[in-house]
Every structure is written in structure tokens, then in C-alpha cells.
Design a protein around this motif. Sequence first.
Motif, PDB file in Angstrom:
ATOM      1  N   LEU A   1       0.802  -1.345  -0.036  1.00 47.94           N
ATOM      2  CA  LEU A   1      -0.040   0.132   0.020  1.00 47.94           C
ATOM      3  C   LEU A   1       0.884   1.299  -0.011  1.00 47.94           C
ATOM      4  O   LEU A   1       0.521   2.099  -0.706  1.00 47.94           O
ATOM      5  N   MET A   2       1.854   1.269   0.847  1.00 49.97           N
ATOM      6  CA  MET A   2       2.644   2.692   0.884  1.00 49.97           C
ATOM      7  C   MET A   2       3.386   2.640  -0.422  1.00 49.97           C
ATOM      8  O   MET A   2       3.417   4.028  -0.736  1.00 49.97           O
ATOM      9  N   GLN A   3       3.991   1.729  -1.101  1.00 52.53           N
ATOM     10  CA  GLN A   3       4.496   1.987  -2.355  1.00 52.53           C
ATOM     11  C   GLN A   3       3.377   2.584  -3.368  1.00 52.53           C
ATOM     12  O   GLN A   3       3.750   3.473  -4.208  1.00 52.53           O
ATOM     13  N   SER A   4       2.347   1.886  -3.340  1.00 54.41           N
ATOM     14  CA  SER A   4       1.298   2.217  -4.336  1.00 54.41           C
ATOM     15  C   SER A   4       0.865   3.631  -4.153  1.00 54.41           C
ATOM     16  O   SER A   4       0.721   4.314  -5.087  1.00 54.41           O
ATOM     17  N   LEU A   5       0.683   4.112  -2.553  1.00 55.44           N
ATOM     18  CA  LEU A   5       0.374   5.522  -2.449  1.00 55.44           C
ATOM     19  C   LEU A   5       1.203   6.574  -3.149  1.00 55.44           C
ATOM     20  O   LEU A   5       1.151   7.473  -3.561  1.00 55.44           O
ATOM     21  N   GLN A   6       2.723   6.217  -2.855  1.00 50.04           N
ATOM     22  CA  GLN A   6       3.760   7.009  -3.187  1.00 50.04           C
ATOM     23  C   GLN A   6       3.718   7.029  -4.754  1.00 50.04           C
ATOM     24  O   GLN A   6       3.680   8.368  -5.404  1.00 50.04           O
ATOM     25  N   GLN A   7       3.496   5.852  -5.410  1.00 47.92           N
ATOM     26  CA  GLN A   7       3.402   6.083  -7.078  1.00 47.92           C
ATOM     27  C   GLN A   7       2.333   6.780  -7.566  1.00 47.92           C
ATOM     28  O   GLN A   7       2.416   7.573  -8.499  1.00 47.92           O
ATOM     29  N   LEU A   8       0.889   6.542  -6.857  1.00 44.76           N
ATOM     30  CA  LEU A   8      -0.009   7.235  -7.210  1.00 44.76           C
ATOM     31  C   LEU A   8       0.004   8.864  -7.060  1.00 44.76           C
ATOM     32  O   LEU A   8      -0.274   9.530  -8.067  1.00 44.76           O
ATOM     33  N   ALA A   9       0.868   9.203  -5.836  1.00 47.04           N
ATOM     34  CA  ALA A   9       0.626  10.685  -5.754  1.00 47.04           C
ATOM     35  C   ALA A   9       1.700  11.177  -6.779  1.00 47.04           C
ATOM     36  O   ALA A   9       1.532  12.303  -7.073  1.00 47.04           O
ATOM     37  N   ARG A  10       2.975  10.561  -6.747  1.00 46.59           N
ATOM     38  CA  ARG A  10       4.006  11.153  -7.615  1.00 46.59           C
ATOM     39  C   ARG A  10       3.493  11.222  -9.073  1.00 46.59           C
ATOM     40  O   ARG A  10       3.502  12.121 -10.066  1.00 46.59           O
ATOM     41  N   ARG A  11       3.169   9.939  -9.681  1.00 49.01           N
ATOM     42  CA  ARG A  11       2.890   9.688 -11.037  1.00 49.01           C
ATOM     43  C   ARG A  11       1.481  10.358 -11.411  1.00 49.01           C
ATOM     44  O   ARG A  11       1.301  10.718 -12.649  1.00 49.01           O
ATOM     45  N   GLY A  12       0.701  10.005 -10.516  1.00 46.17           N
ATOM     46  CA  GLY A  12      -0.850  10.407 -10.773  1.00 46.17           C
ATOM     47  C   GLY A  12      -1.354  11.712 -10.450  1.00 46.17           C
ATOM     48  O   GLY A  12      -2.069  12.146 -11.259  1.00 46.17           O
ATOM     49  N   TYR A  13      -0.342  12.516  -9.701  1.00 47.10           N
ATOM     50  CA  TYR A  13      -0.906  14.013  -9.252  1.00 47.10           C
ATOM     51  C   TYR A  13       0.021  14.688  -9.484  1.00 47.10           C
ATOM     52  O   TYR A  13      -0.076  15.951  -9.486  1.00 47.10           O
ATOM     53  N   GLY A  14       1.442  14.412  -9.614  1.00 46.44           N
ATOM     54  CA  GLY A  14       2.616  15.318  -9.484  1.00 46.44           C
ATOM     55  C   GLY A  14       2.847  15.738  -8.185  1.00 46.44           C
ATOM     56  O   GLY A  14       3.839  16.851  -8.149  1.00 46.44           O
ATOM     57  N   ALA A  15       2.633  14.980  -7.118  1.00 41.65           N
ATOM     58  CA  ALA A  15       3.159  15.483  -5.638  1.00 41.65           C
ATOM     59  C   ALA A  15       4.444  14.877  -5.509  1.00 41.65           C
ATOM     60  O   ALA A  15       5.085  14.292  -6.425  1.00 41.65           O
TER      61      ALA A  15
END
Length: 567
Positions: free
Chosen positions: A456-470
Motif C-alpha cells: 500500500l505505501m509504495q502504491s500510495l507513493q506511486q499514485l501521488a507522484r505519477r498520478g498527481y505530480g506530488a
Amino acid sequence: MLSDIQISRQTELRAIADIAVQMGLKPDEFRSYGVTRAKVDLQVLPRLAAQPKGKMVLVTAITPTPFGEGKTVTSIGLTQALHQLGKRVCACLRQPSMGPVFGIKGGAAGGGNAQIVPMEELNLHLTGDIHAVSAAHNLAAAAIDARLHHEQRLGAEEFTRQSGLIALNIDPQRVVWNRVMDHNDRALRNIRIGLGNNGPERQCSFDITAASELMAVLALSRDLADMRTRIGNLLLAFDEQGQAITAEQLGVAGAMAAILREAIEPTLMQTINGAPCLIHTGPFANIAHGNSSVIADEIALGLNEIVVTEGGFGSDMGFEKFCNIKARASGVTPDCVVLVATLKALKSHAGVTASEINYPNLAALQQGMSNLAWHIANVKQYGLPVVVAINRFPDDTADELEWLRTAAIEAGADAVELSQAFADGADGATDLAKAVITCLQQQVAFLPLYNPDEGLMQSLQQLARRGYGASEVELSTQAQQQLAQIEALGGNHLPICMAKTQMSISHDPRLKGAPSGFVLPIVGLKLNAGAGFVTAFAGNIMTMPGLGIKPGYLKLDIDDNGDIQGF
């Protein structure tokens, strides 16, 4: 131009049985609800299992603005145009919630000459699926409180003696299953129940029905058996020792499935020009996954060359959740993406106010283009071709439209076409349809954004960075505790359903355009074991909307003939 409801009422409707047969359904595979609606029986699924599958077109949009991008109008107009060009095509759309219908939106049947008809039937009740979800969901809520009441009233030993059931010892402070209703009602966001010796007393709340995990179960199930299993897995509460209690353990899962026995069947309707459309499951990609059902897609793809569906809000929301949640459940990935934009919306992203939005302003358009460019790049990172549909308004200037067409191509769009489906129906979306047909000839190598197997934590990081630009994700203390609990319950490898504002690619509605480098705050995590995903809350997200100062219901009434007015 006539109003939407006037256009709907003057449309010469075909009998829904004729639409069903035209689409390839056999007479025993659907049940008519009058002459305008039909339920499609799931017995069609085994017959279609070995059939060649059609192509999937997913319609999404730039980040929403108050001026409306016209995603549903474009979806329906595209379907109508493909139908007019002789393609076997079906739209798969979500059923409108009465919350937005009576709140601010006023309806979700499309508009102008690009509509699902009759529009009032689609917008109000339809065949009752959303109400069935409400009833099944609230049955579980009532069952929890009834069990609490009787176990505490009698004590565990006497409860077991009288009922023959094992006491569950539910912790009243750790019930995680709220109640739902299909209306906007902010007064129910935080309530106290069990008053007057009907307890135990405890805090509770209502969500809007579209946000129910049961709605997601309905949307992601492949058949009745799959739905029944998912309902049994629903996490309702924890006992006094911290052990999870499911709907199966409470004994309510079977009854919930019985309530949804017909709601799992998509409803067949038609567009203004007689193209078929399957309506199923609910909206709200900001707090739910925001897509139509797996079953509707499966039926439509088995019977048609092309299926047009839409994901709620922008490509960072419904599109992302289609690709990372729904596609994992169904195995169906998009073959082409249509990305809807308008001159008004892009100028809004540059800060242009409502009083100035209709005037030419190339500098603002150039600044707002950053949002469209971000969404084009977002779609392309999934390995998908993208056609930009510029939804044209009467005040749009030729110079600005041409500038936007060129800029979108330079940003990576495979094609850019004007859409005038609202005004001209199928004729107004013909060029868009032809561009989509061309894009569907490309070979697609679909790339999901993250791999849930990495945790989950890795998925959250990927989604935030690649999915939103965070730049990174920051979990609150509560979210960290919930993450540990979800991992202990075996949910560490599920996909993520992000609950965040739809008004920005980020978590902050004030950040327009294409923000980057921000920290994405996760204030809570919720295991949805039945639906098969984890909801992550990015900030203070309301799962029960409220009515505005001048709600849409003020316009609605019936005339002397009983016809609905005001849509």
C-alpha cells in the motif's frame, strides 16, 4: 433552441424491445419496464463469454470547473455519431444520483441533442437500483445495531441461549459501517443514535448512496456469485478484542444479496437517434471509483464493435480509477481515450472570472493550457492514444479554437476535433467519431500506474507522484495506525481508491492548472474488503454532500398532466 426536456419529449422513441434485439439480445435475455427501459438478464453472460470483444473508448476530461466541460454530452454525442456512421456501438453510463439532480447539477442524461431519453426517467429512480443499494446497505446497519442492543440487553450467555447464535461482542465504538441515503443532507454527516433506551448510544453518520462500498461491489462484481462473495467479505465492525466482523459473520450477507438480485442487472435505454445505452451503478469519482459496472461493459463489449463509457471528473479521478481499480477486476482496458476540454474551462484555470469568461483572451488560454497538457500526458503514460474533444460553445472564436487545436497536438494528443453534439447531435460529433475510429486501429500496450503487489505505501507513493505530480505522501498519525491495521487484515496488496477534491489535480481545490511538488496529505485509510480496494482520504473529504443556497429542486414540479417540469 428547445430546452433539454422539450427535445427529449419530442424525440420519436423506439420500443426498447426493438433496441434490445438490434443490439443482439435474445427475447429471453431482457425484461421490458414499460416501452422505454429494460433490464438485461445475466443469463446472457455465458453466451457472450466466447464472443469476440469490441473496442473500449473511455471518455474523460480536464480538471472540472464551474462552467462545465460536457463529458456526458460528448460521450452520448460520440455514441450517436458512431451509430449514424453504421458502427455497432453501445454507451455504458452511470445512473444519476438524486443528490446532484436535486442539488446543483439538475440531471445527468446529457443535454441538447445529445441525450439519453426519456431524460426524466433516467434522472429519477430509473429501475430503482440506487434505492436497492440504499436498502441493502441500511439493512446491514440496522442488523449491527440490533445485535448490539440484544447482546447488551441479555448478556452473551442468555443471548446465545435464546437465539441460538454466538455472541459477536461488537465494540460499539468500532462500528465502521455507516448509513446511506440518495440525497444531499449535511445535517446527517454526524449524528447520535440509540437515544431513548434504544441503544447503545453511539456516534454515527450518513454517506450518500453512491459512496457506499456496496455500490462499488455492485459495479465490480462479475456475476451474482461474485457479488454474493464480495458482500460476505464486507467489513462492518470490530469486536471488543479487535477482531474484524464481516457481513457473513453477522448473518446479513445473504439478505443483502437478495435485495440486489435485480439491481445487478444493467438497464437498457436509448439515445435520441436510437443507439443503445446500458445504465448501471452510481457516480462520484471523488469519493467512489466513479465508473459504470464491469457487467455492463462485458455485455456491451460482447455485442458491439465499439463501447463508449466515461469516468467521473478529470483523468486524475475516474479515468485513473478505471485503469487501476476497475481494469484489474474486469481485465478490460481502454483502447482509446477521449479527453474533453473547453475554452472556458481552460481560461478558468488561468483565473478568469465568470463575468469575463466568454470574451477572447489568448493569454489566459495559453496559461490554462497547462491543465490540458497535464491530462494529455497523464493519459499517455498509461500507453493509450488520446483524442482531444473541444466542446464548442457559441461564443468561442475561431482563432482561439485553432490555437488550442495546435497546442493540444504539440502537447501529445493523437488527434483534436471540435464537438458540437449539444447543438447538432450526431452530426456535431461526426469528425470526433472518425478520429476515434482511426485511433482504435492503433496497437495499445496498456501500462497501469502502480503494482499493488508492492504494498500500500509504495502504491500510495506511486499514485501521488505519477498520478498527481506530488513530491511525496504524508500520512497522519491516524492513517499510519489504519495502515498497520489494514496490513494485519491482509489488505496490503489492494489497489487504492483516492478520495480527494475534483477541483484540482492536487488535494487543494485552490491549486489550478498543473500543480507540482506538493505534499499529498493522507488523513485516513479505509479497508473495503468487499469491493477489493483501500480508500485513501486526501484531506477533509465529505462523503455526504449538502444542498446549496438555491438548490435544483426549486425548479422541479409537475404540470396538470402529471408531466415533470424544470429539468
